[in-house]
Design a protein around this motif. Structure first.
Motif, short mmCIF file in Angstrom:
data_model
loop_
_atom_site.label_atom_id
_atom_site.label_comp_id
_atom_site.label_asym_id
_atom_site.label_seq_id
_atom_site.Cartn_x
_atom_site.Cartn_y
_atom_site.Cartn_z
N HIS A 130 0.60 -0.88 0.25
CA HIS A 130 -0.60 0.53 -0.12
C HIS A 130 1.16 0.71 -0.21
N GLN A 131 0.50 2.33 -0.14
CA GLN A 131 1.08 3.45 0.11
C GLN A 131 0.68 4.29 0.96
N VAL A 132 2.13 5.39 1.53
CA VAL A 132 1.21 6.37 2.66
C VAL A 132 1.80 7.22 2.22
N TYR A 133 1.13 8.35 1.97
CA TYR A 133 1.16 9.52 1.87
C TYR A 133 1.36 10.95 3.32
N THR A 134 2.52 11.07 2.90
CA THR A 134 2.12 13.23 4.21
C THR A 134 2.58 14.10 3.27
N GLY A 135 1.23 15.01 3.37
CA GLY A 135 1.96 16.38 2.92
C GLY A 135 2.11 17.08 4.01
N VAL A 136 2.53 17.71 3.35
CA VAL A 136 3.72 19.24 4.12
C VAL A 136 2.83 20.54 3.56
N LEU B 18 3.92 27.91 6.01
CA LEU B 18 3.50 28.74 6.25
C LEU B 18 3.89 29.60 6.39
N PRO B 19 4.88 30.61 5.80
CA PRO B 19 5.25 32.08 6.10
C PRO B 19 4.61 32.86 6.51
N GLY B 20 4.70 32.98 7.88
CA GLY B 20 3.46 34.49 8.52
C GLY B 20 4.33 36.06 8.09
N ASP B 21 4.88 36.45 7.50
CA ASP B 21 5.38 36.97 6.38
C ASP B 21 4.52 37.43 5.29
N GLY B 22 3.61 36.81 4.82
CA GLY B 22 3.09 37.65 3.65
C GLY B 22 2.84 36.26 2.48
N ARG B 23 4.42 35.30 2.51
CA ARG B 23 4.70 34.77 1.18
C ARG B 23 4.10 33.17 1.16
N ALA B 24 4.14 33.11 0.20
CA ALA B 24 2.92 31.89 -0.45
C ALA B 24 2.94 30.77 0.50
N PRO B 25 2.37 30.00 1.13
CA PRO B 25 2.54 29.09 1.93
C PRO B 25 2.81 27.89 0.71
N VAL B 26 3.97 26.83 0.71
CA VAL B 26 4.96 25.61 0.12
C VAL B 26 4.53 24.51 0.50
N VAL B 27 3.36 23.53 -0.25
CA VAL B 27 3.09 22.50 -0.35
C VAL B 27 3.83 21.40 -0.27
N PHE B 28 3.45 20.09 -0.11
CA PHE B 28 4.24 19.19 -0.82
C PHE B 28 3.70 18.32 -0.41
N SER B 29 4.44 16.66 -0.67
CA SER B 29 3.85 15.57 -0.36
C SER B 29 4.73 14.65 -0.87
N ASP B 30 5.30 13.74 -0.08
CA ASP B 30 5.90 12.76 -0.37
C ASP B 30 5.23 10.96 -0.54
N GLU B 31 5.61 10.44 -1.06
CA GLU B 31 5.26 8.88 -1.29
C GLU B 31 6.08 7.59 -0.98
N THR B 32 5.79 6.86 -0.24
CA THR B 32 6.51 5.47 0.34
C THR B 32 5.52 4.50 -0.04
N SER C 15 10.53 6.72 1.55
CA SER C 15 11.28 6.86 2.56
C SER C 15 11.08 6.52 4.33
N TYR C 16 11.07 5.64 5.08
CA TYR C 16 11.07 4.87 6.12
C TYR C 16 9.93 6.59 7.10
N PHE C 17 10.60 8.07 7.30
CA PHE C 17 10.01 9.16 8.60
C PHE C 17 9.25 9.03 7.86
N ASN C 18 8.73 9.14 6.11
CA ASN C 18 7.46 9.31 5.68
C ASN C 18 6.41 8.70 6.36
N VAL C 19 6.77 7.38 6.77
CA VAL C 19 5.75 6.38 7.00
C VAL C 19 5.22 6.67 8.55
N MET C 20 6.54 7.19 9.25
CA MET C 20 6.14 7.77 10.48
C MET C 20 5.30 8.95 10.38
#
Length: 198
Positions: free
Chosen positions: A103-109, A112-126, A171-176
């Motif tokens: 099966h697949q494990v996805y972690t989305g991250v 979000l900077p508080g200074d008005g810059r756009a959020p950075v959104v990404f994910s990883d798959e294991t 990544s094992y840490f992604n599963v964690m």
């Protein structure tokens, strides 16, 4: 650039430990956020949507020198999202579906900077491969460990992961619960380390 304060918006002890193991100082900020998602979303898109959705709930309270980190980990069997089980019976049912399969494990991250810059959104798959598990092994895990606070009803670092996972692709840490290599790289891009390692 002033040093940014990292804010972790997660109650997960595993995420806290991983950030600590990275040598990062952080503050914790918690609030209840609805974790439903549009039914049309699949796999990584679900994890990224939830991470961004959580971050938006904190946006109004972020200071200009704060950097918020939110994350959401999901377990997918084919296109079915296996969330945290509601009770022991559902945990046993989930693990019965996962045993003997990949099966697949996805972690989305979301960062979000508080200074008005756009959020950075990404994910990883294991991809996680489970060996066949007996009903007795599954029952033992559900009875003696804490599967109800974990997506897919298991933790890779727990007893079931130790005896049941025969290999990982990714990544094992992604599963964690946190793809630490990706988090570190994105923090670098945002200038998080510039005032620390100059």
């Amino acid at each position: 650039m002033a040093a940014l304060t990292l804010i972790l918006a997660s109650g997960s002890p595993r995420r806290r430990q991983l950030l600590t193991d990275l040598g990062l100082a952080y503050d914790i900020r918690l609030r209840e956020v609805d974790e439903s998602f549009p039914a049309r979303l699949r796999r990584a898109a679900v994890a990224e949507f939830l991470a961004r959705h959580k971050a938006e709930a904190y946006r109004p309270d972020l200071g200009p020198t704060e950097l918020l980190l939110t994350a959401d980990t999901i377990v997918c069997l084919d296109d079915d999202v296996l969330n945290k089980p509601a009770d022991a019976a559902e945990a046993r049912q989930m693990l019965g579906r996962l045993q003997g399969r990949a099966h697949q494990v996805y972690t989305g991250v979301c960062l979000l900077p508080g200074d008005g810059r756009a959020p950075v959104v990404f994910s990883d798959e294991t991809t996680v491969h489970f060996r066949p598990l007996s009903p007795a092994e599954i029952a033992h895990y559900v009875q003696h460990y804490q599967p109800l606070d974990k997506a897919g009803a298991y933790g890779a670092q727990d007893w079931l992961g130790l005896v049941g996972i025969d290999r990982l692709e990714g990544s094992y840490f992604n599963v964690m619960g946190l793809p630490t290599h990706r988090v570190w790289a994105e923090l670098e891009k945002l200038g998080f380390f510039s005032a620390r390692y100059a």
